[in-house]
Design an enzyme around this catalytic site. Structure first.
Site, PDB file in Angstrom:
ATOM      1  N   LYS A 185       0.852  -1.191   0.000  1.00  0.00           N
ATOM      2  CA  LYS A 185       0.000   0.000   0.000  1.00  0.00           C
ATOM      3  C   LYS A 185       0.888   1.241   0.000  1.00  0.00           C
ATOM      4  O   LYS A 185       1.439   1.620   1.020  1.00  0.00           O
ATOM      5  CB  LYS A 185      -0.931   0.045   1.204  1.00  0.00           C
ATOM      6  CG  LYS A 185      -2.011   1.133   1.058  1.00  0.00           C
ATOM      7  CD  LYS A 185      -2.565   1.619   2.374  1.00  0.00           C
ATOM      8  CE  LYS A 185      -1.710   2.666   3.021  1.00  0.00           C
ATOM      9  NZ  LYS A 185      -1.631   3.958   2.268  1.00  0.00           N
ATOM     10  N   GLU A 259       9.115   0.963  11.444  1.00  0.00           N
ATOM     11  CA  GLU A 259      10.215   1.923  11.332  1.00  0.00           C
ATOM     12  C   GLU A 259       9.576   3.294  11.346  1.00  0.00           C
ATOM     13  O   GLU A 259       8.895   3.693  10.403  1.00  0.00           O
ATOM     14  CB  GLU A 259      11.007   1.663  10.041  1.00  0.00           C
ATOM     15  CG  GLU A 259      12.374   2.338  10.034  1.00  0.00           C
ATOM     16  CD  GLU A 259      12.314   3.774   9.540  1.00  0.00           C
ATOM     17  OE1 GLU A 259      12.369   4.683  10.401  1.00  0.00           O
ATOM     18  OE2 GLU A 259      12.196   3.981   8.330  1.00  0.00           O
ATOM     19  N   CYS A 293      13.690  10.408   7.831  1.00  0.00           N
ATOM     20  CA  CYS A 293      13.493  10.022   9.232  1.00  0.00           C
ATOM     21  C   CYS A 293      14.790  10.063  10.031  1.00  0.00           C
ATOM     22  O   CYS A 293      14.764  10.199  11.254  1.00  0.00           O
ATOM     23  CB  CYS A 293      12.864   8.630   9.321  1.00  0.00           C
ATOM     24  SG  CYS A 293      13.803   7.343   8.483  1.00  0.00           S
ATOM     25  N   GLU A 392       9.382  15.834  15.810  1.00  0.00           N
ATOM     26  CA  GLU A 392       9.942  15.650  14.476  1.00  0.00           C
ATOM     27  C   GLU A 392       9.302  16.646  13.516  1.00  0.00           C
ATOM     28  O   GLU A 392       8.100  16.617  13.283  1.00  0.00           O
ATOM     29  CB  GLU A 392       9.699  14.225  13.993  1.00  0.00           C
ATOM     30  CG  GLU A 392      10.339  13.929  12.654  1.00  0.00           C
ATOM     31  CD  GLU A 392      10.164  12.485  12.212  1.00  0.00           C
ATOM     32  OE1 GLU A 392      11.080  11.945  11.587  1.00  0.00           O
ATOM     33  OE2 GLU A 392       9.091  11.906  12.502  1.00  0.00           O
TER      34      GLU A 392
END
Length: 492
Positions: A185, A259, A293, A392
Site C-alpha cells: 500500500k 520503522e 526520518c 519531528e
C-alpha cells in the site's frame, strides 16, 4: 531559485496490480496528484477501497497457499528476483524523475534511492537467499530435530512518500527472498511511482498474486492491517500511526516491524573539525530537503565552540540551492505537499515564539511564488525541552543546542522519545566511538552519516520495533518450525 521546463505529461493511473493483472477499482474515489515544485496537476490516480484491499490480500493468500512461490527453491527465487532487478534498472531514470516530481526530492538523490537502490536490494537479497539453508538438522536426546525456516506468510507492506521506491523495496526484497507474498500500500502523496514496481514484476515473471499493489488512504490501509488473511505488517511512517498499527497487530497477535520517526542528534565534540562537519551536514541533516526520518535536526555544540558551530551550520543552510528538484544544481527542493509545508511553517512559528534565536531562514522564499518551498532554517540557543527539540519537524529546520562536557552531550542526545539515528564529530576516533556506544539509538555515524544497505537499520524507543536491511531483515519474514524426528536425519 532555479526552474526548468516541465518534464512532460504523466499518464493517469486508474488500475491496481492484483493477481498479476491490472484490475479496475471496485470503488469510485480518485486523487488529483500534484507536482511539488509547481502546485500543478501531474495526473489522476484511483484510490483503493476496502474491497480492493480484500481482493489483493486474497490473491496473495492464494498465491502463498496454492501457487508456486513458497515452494520454489531458493535458487529459483533468486533468479526471478534478479530479473525483477533488471526490469527496474531499465526504468530507473524515468522512475527517479517521476518521484522527484511527486515529492520534491532533488534528482541526484532520487537517482540513487529511487533509481539504483531498489534493484541493488533485490540483487543483494537474491545473493543472500540463493544458497541459504532452509533446514538444519540438530542432534537431540531423542535422535534429531529438523529446524526448518518457512515464509511468515502474507505480508502487508505500508510505505511513506519520502523515499517511496527504496522503502518499498526494504520490505519487498527480503519478503520475496523468504518466499512470502505481498500486498503493498503506497502513500497517496506519491501515488504514481508504485505502478513501475507492478510493470517490472510482470516483466520479470513473478507469479500472479506474489506482489499486489493497491494505492489507498488510511481507511483502506486499516483494512490491510486488520485483514484476517494477513500474517505480518511491515510499516514505515510516523510514530502516531505506528502506535495504532502496533496496537492492532498486538491485539491480533500478528507480527509487525515498525520503522518510525526520529529526532536525532549530531554531537560535535570540542576537538571536531568544522570543515568535516560542513562536508557531512547534507547527509546528516539536510538530505531530501530534511524530509528524512534519520535527519539530525538537533545539533549539539560545545559551549567553547558554540558560535563557530552555529555560524557553520547557518552558512551551510544559506548556501543550499533552493529550486526545482529536476535541476541537478538544486540541493533543496520543495516540501512534498501544501499540508506538509504548513506543518513545517508551524514549527518555525513555534521556534520564533520560544526563547530560541532565529539565525537564518524562517519562511517561504519570495519567488517564484509557486510550489511548496521553505527556506532552510537554523535556530540557535534552543533548549532541549523546547518543542523544536522534542518533535519531528520533517523539514529543513535545525536546532543548535549547547552542552558543557561529553557526559552532558550524551544526556541531551538520549533525552528524547526517539532513537533512530545520530552522529558524533571528533578528531579522535576512539573518543567518538566511545560516545557513539553510549547514545541510545539504532544507527549512528562517525564524522558523517551514511546509510549502509548491508547492515541492520531501525530504531529504539518511539522510533520503532525491529530491523530492516542487511541479512538480519530476512528473519522478519521467516518462521521457524521444529520437526522432532526421533531418528537421525540428513538436512537439505
Amino acid at each position: 531559485m532555479t526552474f526548468i521546463p516541465n518534464a512532460g505529461t504523466v499518464p493517469d493511473r486508474t488500475r491496481f496490480f492484483i493477481n498479476g493483472e491490472w484490475a479496475g477499482p471496485r470503488g469510485t474515489e480518485t486523487l488529483r496528484v500534484v507536482e511539488a515544485a509547481t502546485g500543478e496537476t501531474l495526473a489522476t490516480a484511483a484510490l483503493g477501497s476496502e474491497a480492493d484491499i480484500d481482493a489483493a490480500v486474497r490473491a496473495a493468500r492464494t498465491a502463498l497457499d496454492e501457487g508456486p512461490w513458497g515452494r520454489t527453491t531458493t535458487a529459483e527465487r533468486a533468479g526471478v528476483m534478479r530479473r525483477f532487478a533488471d526490469a527496474l534498472a531499465a526504468r530507473a531514470e524515468d522512475t527517479s524523475v517521476l518521484v522527484s516530481r511527486e515529492n520534491g526530492m532533488p534528482i541526484s538523490l532520487s537517482n540513487a534511492f529511487n533509481g539504483a537502490a531498489p534493484a541493488n536490494l533485490l540483487r543483494m537479497y537474491a545473493d543472500l537467499i540463493e544458497d541459504f539453508p532452509l533446514e538444519e538438522v540438530r542432534a537431540s536426546a531423542s535422535g534429531s530435530t529438523i529446524v526448518r525456516r518457512e515464509p511468515v506468510g502474507v505480508v502487508g507492506a505500508i510505505v511513506p512518500w519520502n523515499y517511496p521506491q527504496v522503502l518499498a523495496m526494504f520490505k519487498i526484497a527480503p519478503a520475496l527472498a523468504a518466499g512470502c507474498t505481498i500486498v503493498l500500500k503506497p502513500s497517496p502523496e506519491t501515488a504514481l511511482d508504485s505502478y513501475v514496481l507492478g510493470e517490472a514484476a510482470a516483466e520479470a515473471g513473478l507469479p500472479p498474486g506474489v506482489l499486489n499493489i493497491v494505492l489507498a488512504g488510511r481507511e483502506a490501509g486499516a483494512c490491510l492491517v486488520s485483514h484476517p488473511l494477513v500474517d505480518k505488517i511491515a510499516f514505515t511512517g510516523s510514530t502516531p500511526a505506528g502506535r495504532v498499527i502496533g496496537a492492532e497487530c498486538g491485539r491480533l497477535i500478528r507480527r509487525c516491524t515498525l520503522e518510525l520517526g526520529g529526532k536525532s542528534a549530531a554531537i560535535f565534540l570540542d576537538d571536531g573539525d568544522i570543515d568535516t562537519l560542513r562536508a557531512g551536514l547534507y547527509n546528516a541533516s539536510f538530505m531530501n530537503n530534511s524530509q528524512t526520518c534519520t535527519t539530525q535536526s538537533r545539533i549539539l555544540a560545545p559551549r567553547a565552540r558554540y558560535d563557530e558551530v552555529v555560524d557553520a551550520v547557518a552558512s551551510f543552510a544559506r548556501e543550499l540551492t533552493l529550486g526545482n528538484p529536476l535541476d541537478r544544481s538544486t540541493t533543496c527542493g520543495p516540501m512534498a505537499s501544501e499540508a506538509h509545508l504548513n506543518r513545517v511553517l508551524g514549527f518555525i512559528d513555534a521556534g520564533c515564539n520560544s526563547g530560541a534565536r532565529l539565525v537564518t531562514g524562517g519562511g517561504c522564499p519570495v519567488s517564484p511564488g509557486r510550489g511548496w518551498f521553505v527556506e532552510p532554517t537554523v535556530f540557535a540557543d534552543v533548549d532541549n525541552s523546547d518543542e523544536l527539540a522534542r518533535e519531528e519537524v520533517f523539514g529543513p529546520v535545525i536546532a543548535v543546542i549547547p552542552f558543557g562536557d561529553d557526559d552532558e552531550a550524551v544526556r541531551i542526545a538520549n533525552d528524547s522519545a526517539y532513537g533512530l539515528a545520530g552522529s558524533v564529530w571528533s578528531g579522535d576516533q576512539e573518543r567518538a566511538l566511545g560516545i557513539a556506544r553510549r547514545v541510545r539509538t539504532g544507527t549512528i555515524g562517525l564524522n558523517n552519516y551514511n546509510l549502509d544497505l548491508g547492515a541492520p537499520f531501525g530504531g529504539m524507543k518511539d522510533s520503532g520495533i525491529g530491523r530492516e536491511l542487511g541479512p538480519e531483515a530476512l528473519d522478519n519474514y521467516l518462521e521457524y518450525k521444529s520437526i522432532y524426528t526421533g531418528v537421525p536425519q540428513s538436512g537439505k
